[in-house]
Design a protein around this motif. Structure first.
Motif, PDB file in Angstrom:
ATOM      1  N   TYR A 245      53.255 -15.161 155.179  1.00 46.46           N
ATOM      2  CA  TYR A 245      53.414 -13.706 155.181  1.00 46.46           C
ATOM      3  C   TYR A 245      52.093 -12.961 155.005  1.00 46.46           C
ATOM      4  CZ  TYR A 245      58.321 -14.862 154.998  1.00 46.46           C
ATOM      5  OH  TYR A 245      59.563 -15.368 155.303  1.00 46.46           O
ATOM      6  N   ARG A 246      50.984 -13.714 154.964  1.00 44.61           N
ATOM      7  CA  ARG A 246      49.684 -13.039 154.923  1.00 44.61           C
ATOM      8  C   ARG A 246      49.260 -12.743 156.355  1.00 44.61           C
ATOM      9  NH1 ARG A 246      47.047 -16.695 151.255  1.00 44.61           N
ATOM     10  NH2 ARG A 246      45.271 -16.630 152.654  1.00 44.61           N
ATOM     11  N   LYS A 247      48.275 -11.884 156.497  1.00 45.04           N
ATOM     12  CA  LYS A 247      47.957 -11.423 157.838  1.00 45.04           C
ATOM     13  C   LYS A 247      46.615 -11.911 158.383  1.00 45.04           C
ATOM     14  CE  LYS A 247      51.652  -8.792 158.212  1.00 45.04           C
ATOM     15  NZ  LYS A 247      52.743  -9.774 158.170  1.00 45.04           N
ATOM     16  N   GLY A 248      45.887 -12.724 157.587  1.00 46.02           N
ATOM     17  CA  GLY A 248      44.529 -13.089 158.004  1.00 46.02           C
ATOM     18  C   GLY A 248      44.449 -13.838 159.330  1.00 46.02           C
ATOM     19  N   ARG A 249      43.253 -13.866 159.925  1.00 46.70           N
ATOM     20  CA  ARG A 249      43.022 -14.627 161.154  1.00 46.70           C
ATOM     21  C   ARG A 249      42.440 -15.988 160.779  1.00 46.70           C
ATOM     22  NH1 ARG A 249      44.237 -13.863 165.830  1.00 46.70           N
ATOM     23  NH2 ARG A 249      42.318 -14.855 166.562  1.00 46.70           N
ATOM     24  N   GLU A 250      42.435 -16.892 161.739  1.00 44.45           N
ATOM     25  CA  GLU A 250      41.777 -18.176 161.536  1.00 44.45           C
ATOM     26  C   GLU A 250      40.642 -18.300 162.538  1.00 44.45           C
ATOM     27  OE1 GLU A 250      42.251 -20.010 159.113  1.00 44.45           O
ATOM     28  OE2 GLU A 250      44.329 -19.798 158.471  1.00 44.45           O
ATOM     29  N   GLN A 251      39.530 -18.862 162.075  1.00 45.26           N
ATOM     30  CA  GLN A 251      38.422 -19.148 162.989  1.00 45.26           C
ATOM     31  C   GLN A 251      38.857 -20.231 163.966  1.00 45.26           C
ATOM     32  OE1 GLN A 251      35.206 -19.683 159.957  1.00 45.26           O
ATOM     33  NE2 GLN A 251      33.953 -19.818 161.811  1.00 45.26           N
ATOM     34  N   ASP A 252      38.497 -20.107 165.222  1.00 46.13           N
ATOM     35  CA  ASP A 252      38.836 -21.147 166.194  1.00 46.13           C
ATOM     36  C   ASP A 252      38.300 -22.505 165.720  1.00 46.13           C
ATOM     37  OD1 ASP A 252      40.070 -19.254 167.705  1.00 46.13           O
ATOM     38  OD2 ASP A 252      38.502 -19.123 169.248  1.00 46.13           O
ATOM     39  N   GLY A 253      39.083 -23.524 165.930  1.00 45.12           N
ATOM     40  CA  GLY A 253      38.651 -24.870 165.557  1.00 45.12           C
ATOM     41  C   GLY A 253      38.978 -25.249 164.117  1.00 45.12           C
ATOM     42  N   THR A 254      39.467 -24.284 163.329  1.00 48.73           N
ATOM     43  CA  THR A 254      39.831 -24.590 161.933  1.00 48.73           C
ATOM     44  C   THR A 254      40.869 -25.706 161.907  1.00 48.73           C
ATOM     45  OG1 THR A 254      39.358 -22.358 161.169  1.00 48.73           O
ATOM     46  CG2 THR A 254      40.902 -23.631 159.835  1.00 48.73           C
ATOM     47  N   LEU A 255      40.666 -26.630 160.990  1.00 44.48           N
ATOM     48  CA  LEU A 255      41.650 -27.708 160.805  1.00 44.48           C
ATOM     49  C   LEU A 255      42.680 -27.240 159.797  1.00 44.48           C
ATOM     50  CD1 LEU A 255      39.496 -30.947 160.414  1.00 44.48           C
ATOM     51  CD2 LEU A 255      41.110 -30.447 162.271  1.00 44.48           C
ATOM     52  N   ILE A 256      43.930 -27.171 160.223  1.00 43.32           N
ATOM     53  CA  ILE A 256      45.028 -26.821 159.324  1.00 43.32           C
ATOM     54  C   ILE A 256      45.641 -28.133 158.850  1.00 43.32           C
ATOM     55  CG2 ILE A 256      47.272 -25.645 159.122  1.00 43.32           C
ATOM     56  CD1 ILE A 256      45.111 -23.642 159.870  1.00 43.32           C
ATOM     57  N   ILE A 257      45.607 -28.368 157.560  1.00 48.70           N
ATOM     58  CA  ILE A 257      46.203 -29.607 157.039  1.00 48.70           C
ATOM     59  C   ILE A 257      47.568 -29.236 156.452  1.00 48.70           C
ATOM     60  CG2 ILE A 257      45.816 -31.671 155.623  1.00 48.70           C
ATOM     61  CD1 ILE A 257      43.484 -30.985 157.542  1.00 48.70           C
ATOM     62  N   ALA A 258      48.611 -29.722 157.085  1.00 47.64           N
ATOM     63  CA  ALA A 258      49.975 -29.431 156.627  1.00 47.64           C
ATOM     64  C   ALA A 258      50.493 -30.682 155.918  1.00 47.64           C
ATOM     65  CB  ALA A 258      50.858 -29.082 157.815  1.00 47.64           C
ATOM     66  N   ILE A 259      50.738 -30.552 154.615  1.00 48.04           N
ATOM     67  CA  ILE A 259      51.142 -31.725 153.820  1.00 48.04           C
ATOM     68  C   ILE A 259      52.622 -31.595 153.463  1.00 48.04           C
ATOM     69  CG2 ILE A 259      50.617 -33.130 151.779  1.00 48.04           C
ATOM     70  CD1 ILE A 259      48.039 -31.413 151.481  1.00 48.04           C
TER      71      ILE A 259
END
Ligand code: M6R
Length: 365
Positions: free
Chosen positions: A88-102
């Protein structure tokens, strides 16, 4: 099949040496390298500008530990978010960011929503750390590392949590290797520490009766504080979560340095304080935090690696672990906290495997 165990949680606590060894099987063959995460991993690891970890509950605590390893070994910026907040936050992500979903289950609704939301915020890649091979999370991720904890039946995460930590440790080392941020000798040392882990965990499990004795005392209290610093701060959070979840005792985990910023006001003879200590450059800071507790008649139950003698004096109970685990201390120190909660819950007669109001997998928001 429970075998000679009383509960699945107890069985799962004792399965940890095997669960960890199984999770490390390919690491033993290949070392800590990107190929363990998928054929594309090396290029993605080398180019990533940042790491963002999302998870819920115990899996979130595993992510908080991983931040220390990743930052120290790669210098990359790492943020760790509770999935239900991130989505529910609105921030952007830098391209190439690794999202680690645990996620143990790979079906936690908020986690899946957070992953999907991350993809809308930038050209990111998702690495799943998951225990269930054919889950929604594993299907939707770009990269994957499966923990090999086996089926976990108890609602409280035990072997799933420690195998997540192991997977994240391997990830941090593999990331450092792809990015060439560590010397070969340092990488070897980090990898070799893993090989000793299953035996060390086994030795800690042998201390079960000592934790059972602590639990007889702890069961009489209505509140408890858990303290740690550095990688042991998230382990304090995890210890508190376990005690709340299965023993129904109100517990808070704190970074020991935060004591004076509020929680110290709660400390008196009715507030047991469970503290974790290792012999590192922060030991003396932890010792002075414990003195503050003792000066207010708080009873300190100290879990310490060898070499922490300065923290023993004035502590109500001390349990010294068989050996120091270096950067793997958060894995090893999790076990006594699991055993402590388990025995406290047994003493209180709660439904250990199915605590009230909770489900194993939270598939609704
Ligand atoms: O399956 P997940 O790892 O996504 O589950 C996340 C949490 O629901 C879970 O870790 C929960 O906090 C445990 N019951 C804690 O012991």
């Amino acid at each position: 099949d429970l075998g000679h165990y009383r509960h699945y949680m107890q069985k799962e606590i004792f399965e940890q040496p095997t669960a960890i060894a199984n999770t490390l099987q390919r690491v033993v063959e290949l070392g800590c390298q990107s190929a363990l995460f998928g054929p594309e991993a090396d290029a993605l690891f080398a180019a990533a500008p940042a790491v963002r970890i999302v998870a819920c509950g115990s899996s979130y605590h595993a992510g908080l530990v991983a931040r220390y390893w990743i930052e120290e070994w790669t210098g990359l910026p790492v943020s760790v978010d509770i999935a239900s907040e991130y989505r529910y936050r609105k921030g952007r992500e830098q391209d190439g960011t690794l999202i680690i979903a645990i996620s143990q289950s790979g079906e936690t609704a908020d986690l899946l929503a957070a992953m999907r939301s991350a993809r809308e915020r930038g050209d990111v890649k998702v690495l799943a750390i998951c225990n269930v091979p054919h889950s929604t999370l594993t299907r939707e991720s770009d990269l994957l590392f499966l923990t090999q904890a086996g089926l976990e039946i108890g609602v409280a995460s035990t072997k799933a949590f420690t195998t997540q930590l192991v997977a994240l440790y391997v990830f941090a080392a593999a990331l450092a290797r792809s990015r060439k941020t560590l010397e070969a000798a340092q990488l070897t040392e980090i990898t070799d520490a893993l090989h000793r882990l299953p035996v060390l965990v086994e030795e800690v499990l042998a201390m079960d009766s000592k934790l059972e004795a602590w639990a007889q005392e702890l069961a009489h209290y209505h509140n408890a504080l858990f303290l740690g610093r550095h990688t042991l701060f998230p382990i304090a959070l995890e210890g508190a979560l376990k005690l709340k979840e299965i023993a129904y005792i109100h517990a808070e985990g704190y970074a020991a340095g935060e004591l004076k910023h509020g929680p110290l006001a709660l400390v008196d003879e009715d507030m047991p304080v469970i503290a974790c200590a290792v012999n590192d450059e922060l030991l003396e800071k932890v010792v002075s935090n414990l003195r503050e507790v003792q000066a207010r008649s708080g009873k300190v139950f100290l879990l310490a690696e060898p070499g922490c003698e300065s923290a023993h004096e004035g502590s109500h109970r001390v349990l010294t672990l068989p050996a120091a685990a270096g950067p793997l201390a958060p894995v090893v120190l999790t076990l006594p906290l699991q055993m402590l909660s388990y025995h406290t819950a047994c003493r209180k007669g709660t439904d250990v495997d199915k605590p009230r109001n909770l489900a194993k997998s939270v598939t609704v928001e």
